[in-house]
Design an enzyme around this catalytic site. Structure first.
Site, PDB file in Angstrom:
ATOM      1  N   ALA A 184      -7.798 -11.188  -2.166  1.00  0.00           N
ATOM      2  CA  ALA A 184      -7.830 -10.273  -1.538  1.00  0.00           C
ATOM      3  C   ALA A 184      -9.173  -9.221  -1.788  1.00  0.00           C
ATOM      4  O   ALA A 184      -9.551  -9.498  -2.973  1.00  0.00           O
ATOM      5  CB  ALA A 184      -6.308  -8.740  -2.612  1.00  0.00           C
ATOM      6  N   HIS A 188      -8.166   0.983  -4.340  1.00  0.00           N
ATOM      7  CA  HIS A 188      -8.332   1.152  -5.591  1.00  0.00           C
ATOM      8  C   HIS A 188      -7.772  -0.328  -6.253  1.00  0.00           C
ATOM      9  O   HIS A 188      -7.972  -1.473  -5.829  1.00  0.00           O
ATOM     10  CB  HIS A 188      -7.162   1.769  -6.400  1.00  0.00           C
ATOM     11  N   GLY A 206      -5.411  -5.817   2.696  1.00  0.00           N
ATOM     12  CA  GLY A 206      -5.275  -4.213   3.243  1.00  0.00           C
ATOM     13  C   GLY A 206      -5.130  -3.860   3.959  1.00  0.00           C
ATOM     14  O   GLY A 206      -4.562  -3.019   5.095  1.00  0.00           O
ATOM     15  N   GLY A 259     -11.453  -7.649   1.374  1.00  0.00           N
ATOM     16  CA  GLY A 259     -12.102  -8.314   2.818  1.00  0.00           C
ATOM     17  C   GLY A 259     -11.979  -9.619   3.638  1.00  0.00           C
ATOM     18  O   GLY A 259     -12.714  -9.373   3.974  1.00  0.00           O
ATOM     19  N   MET A 264       0.807  -1.163   0.036  1.00  0.00           N
ATOM     20  CA  MET A 264      -0.094  -0.054   0.477  1.00  0.00           C
ATOM     21  C   MET A 264       1.239   1.161   0.491  1.00  0.00           C
ATOM     22  O   MET A 264       1.823   1.913   1.223  1.00  0.00           O
ATOM     23  CB  MET A 264      -0.628  -0.227   1.499  1.00  0.00           C
TER      24      MET A 264
HETATM   25  C1  LIG Z   1      -4.809   1.356   2.380  1.00  0.00           C
HETATM   26  C2  LIG Z   1      -4.876   1.256   1.205  1.00  0.00           C
HETATM   27  C3  LIG Z   1      -3.296   1.241   0.347  1.00  0.00           C
HETATM   28  C4  LIG Z   1      -3.227   0.376  -1.351  1.00  0.00           C
HETATM   29  N1  LIG Z   1      -2.844   0.769  -1.524  1.00  0.00           N
HETATM   30  C5  LIG Z   1      -2.274   0.085  -3.090  1.00  0.00           C
HETATM   31  C6  LIG Z   1      -1.564   0.106  -4.611  1.00  0.00           C
HETATM   32  O1  LIG Z   1      -0.407   0.840  -3.609  1.00  0.00           O
HETATM   33  N2  LIG Z   1      -0.646  -0.519  -4.918  1.00  0.00           N
HETATM   34  C7  LIG Z   1      -1.650  -2.087  -4.470  1.00  0.00           C
HETATM   35  O2  LIG Z   1      -1.437  -2.872  -5.723  1.00  0.00           O
HETATM   36  N3  LIG Z   1      -2.818  -1.681  -4.284  1.00  0.00           N
HETATM   37  C8  LIG Z   1      -3.720  -1.615  -3.241  1.00  0.00           C
HETATM   38  N4  LIG Z   1      -4.180  -1.289  -3.139  1.00  0.00           N
HETATM   39  C9  LIG Z   1      -5.284  -2.657  -3.305  1.00  0.00           C
HETATM   40  C10 LIG Z   1      -5.169  -3.801  -2.039  1.00  0.00           C
HETATM   41  O3  LIG Z   1      -3.464  -4.606  -3.019  1.00  0.00           O
HETATM   42  C11 LIG Z   1      -5.560  -4.788  -2.053  1.00  0.00           C
HETATM   43  O4  LIG Z   1      -6.354  -5.445  -3.813  1.00  0.00           O
HETATM   44  C12 LIG Z   1      -6.498  -4.676  -0.950  1.00  0.00           C
HETATM   45  O5  LIG Z   1      -6.753  -4.011   0.020  1.00  0.00           O
HETATM   46  C13 LIG Z   1      -7.878  -5.971  -0.597  1.00  0.00           C
HETATM   47  O6  LIG Z   1      -8.896  -5.722   0.109  1.00  0.00           O
HETATM   48  P1  LIG Z   1      -9.246  -5.909   2.037  1.00  0.00           P
HETATM   49  O7  LIG Z   1      -8.571  -3.819   2.377  1.00  0.00           O
HETATM   50  O8  LIG Z   1     -10.032  -5.478   2.211  1.00  0.00           O
HETATM   51  O9  LIG Z   1      -7.757  -6.186   2.511  1.00  0.00           O
HETATM   52  C14 LIG Z   1      -4.463  -0.528  -1.484  1.00  0.00           C
HETATM   53  C15 LIG Z   1      -5.486  -0.676  -0.272  1.00  0.00           C
HETATM   54  C16 LIG Z   1      -5.660   0.063   0.709  1.00  0.00           C
HETATM   55  C17 LIG Z   1      -6.447  -0.683   1.738  1.00  0.00           C
END
Ligand SMILES: Cc1cc2nc3c(=O)[nH]c(=O)nc-3n(C[C@H](O)[C@H](O)[C@H](O)COP(=O)(O)O)c2cc1C
Length: 355
Positions: free
Chosen positions: A207, A174, A230, A209, A27
Site C-alpha cells: 500500500a 496517516h 486508498g 502510491g 478510510m
Molecule cells: C483519505 C484517506 C483516508 C485514510 N484513512 C485511513 C484509516 O482510517 N485507517 C487506515 O488504516 N489507513 C487509512 N489511510 C491510509 C491507507 O490505509 C493506505 O495506507 C493508503 O491509502 C495507501 O496509499 P495510497 O493512498 O497512495 O493508495 C487513509 C488514506 C487516505 C488516502
C-alpha cells in the site's frame, strides 16, 4: 513457499476475489457499505472503517453496527453466514476494543484491519481478543495489520496475524513519520516473513502510491501478494467523499510537489491526537500555504473552522498519496478494479517481451 504460492492464500480465504488481489483501504469517512459492496462485486475485498473510539457510548460503535446491518441487507447475507467485507480500526486508543469485537463477531465480518497503535506491541492483546472470540463463536475472520517498518512487521508476524499490509511513505493519509517507500519496505517485509517460515500462513499486501496496473505489477515484483489502494478509491463514483475532494485529487499533478508529509495537516483541523511516530500525506492546500507564509496555527485553525461553519470544504485536508498526479478521472469501482487487473496482464506481457 514462494510469493506466488502465498497469493493463493488470499483467493482461498476470500473466494469471491479475482487476481491480482485488490482491496480498498478502510478510510475513515471515505468508505461505506455501498462502496465496500461495489469493491466485492468487482472482485476485490471491500473494507469500511469502524473508527477509533471503542467506549460503550461511542458513536463509532453505533455507526459501525448500523453499517453492518446495512451491509447484511445489501449483500443478502444471513445471520449465520460470513459478512463478506472487512472493517478497519485505528488503534492508538484501544480502551473498550472488546466492544468492537462483540459487534464484529455478531455480524461475522470476513476481515479486521488494525492500524496505528500507540506501540506496535499493543496489537498483541487485540489480536488475542479476536482469536478468543473467533474460537468461542466459530467465526472465520482474517486479521490484517498495517505496518510501516520491518520492526512493526516482525511484531505483527509474532502476534499471529494473517495479512501484513506494508505501507510505504508514498501513501496518502496517516503513516509512519519516519518510514520508507515500498521499493525498500516490501522486499524486506517479504524476507522477514520468509525468515520466520510464515509464507504459508501470512499474505503480504503493498500500500502506498499504487494507482494503476504499473504500480500493482511493481508491488507484486517486490514481494507483495496483492495491493491496497486508498487515494485511487477516493476518486471513484461510489466513494462517499465530497465532490470537491475528488476533483482536487483528479486535478493534482506531480505528487512530489503537490503533496507533503506533515503533522500540520492534522493541526489545521484540530485532529492532532495522533502518537508522535505518525504523520500524514496530503495535497498542499490553502491551510498549508497560509502556514508556510507565516500565518499562525491559531489563525489557520480559525479560518478552517469559519469555512466549515459556512459548509465549505475548500480548507479541508485532502489526504492523498504521492501518485496523485497519475489519477485523472473519477471512475466506477468496477472500471477501476477490472481495469487494473487487465493492465497488469498487459504490463507483464510488455516486460516479458522485452527481457
Ligand atoms: C483519505 C484517506 C483516508 C485514510 N484513512 C485511513 C484509516 O482510517 N485507517 C487506515 O488504516 N489507513 C487509512 N489511510 C491510509 C491507507 O490505509 C493506505 O495506507 C493508503 O491509502 C495507501 O496509499 P495510497 O493512498 O497512495 O493508495 C487513509 C488514506 C487516505 C488516502
Amino acid at each position: 513457499m514462494t510469493a506466488v504460492e502465498s497469493t493463493k492464500l488470499l483467493q482461498k480465504w476470500f473466494s469471491h476475489t479475482t487476481s491480482p488481489f485488490i482491496a480498498n483501504a478502510p478510510m475513515l469517512g471515505f468508505t461505506d457499505p455501498e462502496m465496500a459492496n461495489a469493491v466485492n462485486q468487482a472482485g476485490g475485498l471491500g473494507f469500511i472503517s469502524g473508527g477509533f473510539n471503542f467506549k460503550p457510548e461511542s458513536t463509532h460503535l453505533s455507526d459501525l453496527e448500523k453499517s453492518l446491518v446495512n451491509t447484511r441487507s445489501i449483500t443478502g447475507t444471513t445471520s449465520t453466514e460470513t459478512l463478506p467485507i472487512g472493517v478497519g480500526f485505528i488503534t492508538f486508543s484501544p480502551v473498550g476494543f472488546e466492544n468492537a469485537v462483540t459487534i464484529l463477531a455478531k455480524y461475522r465480518v470476513a476481515a479486521i484491519w488494525l492500524a496505528f497503535p500507540k506501540a506496535d506491541i499493543d496489537h498483541g492483546s487485540l489480536v488475542q481478543m479476536i482469536r478468543d472470540s473467533q474460537k468461542k463463536n466459530g467465526w472465520d475472520v482474517k486479521i490484517f495489520v498495517q505496518v510501516g517498518t520491518v520492526q512493526s512487521a516482525n511484531e505483527a508476524i509474532d502476534e499471529g496475524v494473517d495479512v501484513l499490509v506494508a505501507q510505504g511513505t508514498d501513501a496518502g493519509g496517516h503513516q509512519w513519520a519516519q518510514g520508507a517507500g515500498l521499493m525498500s519496505l516490501l522486499p524486506e517485509v517479504r524476507d522477514a516473513v520468509r525468515a520466520k517460515s510464515a509464507s504459508d500462513r501470512i499474505a503480504i499486501l503493498g500500500a502506498g502510491g499504487i494507482v494503476d496496473g504499473r504500480g500493482c505489477v511493481a508491488a507484486l515484483g517486490l514481494g507483495a501478494d496483492g495491493i491496497v489502494m486508498g487515494t485511487r478509491f477516493v476518486a471513484t463514483a461510489e466513494c462517499p467523499a465530497p465532490e470537491q475532494i475528488k476533483q482536487t485529487i483528479v486535478s493534482a499533478t506531480d505528487g512530489a510537489v503537490s503533496t507533503v508529509k506533515s503533522v500540520q495537516h492534522d493541526v489545521f483541523q484540530s485532529t492532532d491526537v495522533w502518537p508522535a511516530q505518525y504523520d500524514g500525506r496530503a495535497v498542499i492546500g490553502i491551510s498549508y500555504t497560509d502556514s508556510q507564509s507565516g500565518v499562525t496555527d491559531e489563525e489557520v485553525i480559525q479560518r478552517y473552522n469559519d469555512a466549515r461553519k459556512m459548509g465549505q470544504d475548500h480548507r479541508r485536508t485532502v489526504w492523498a498519496g504521492a501518485s496523485v498526479g497519475v489519477i485523472d478521472a473519477v471512475v466506477s469501482v468496477d472500471e477501476l478494479i477490472k481495469g487494473i487487473q487487465q493492465e497488469v496482464k498487459e504490463v507483464m506481457a510488455r516486460i516479458t517481451a522485452n527481457i
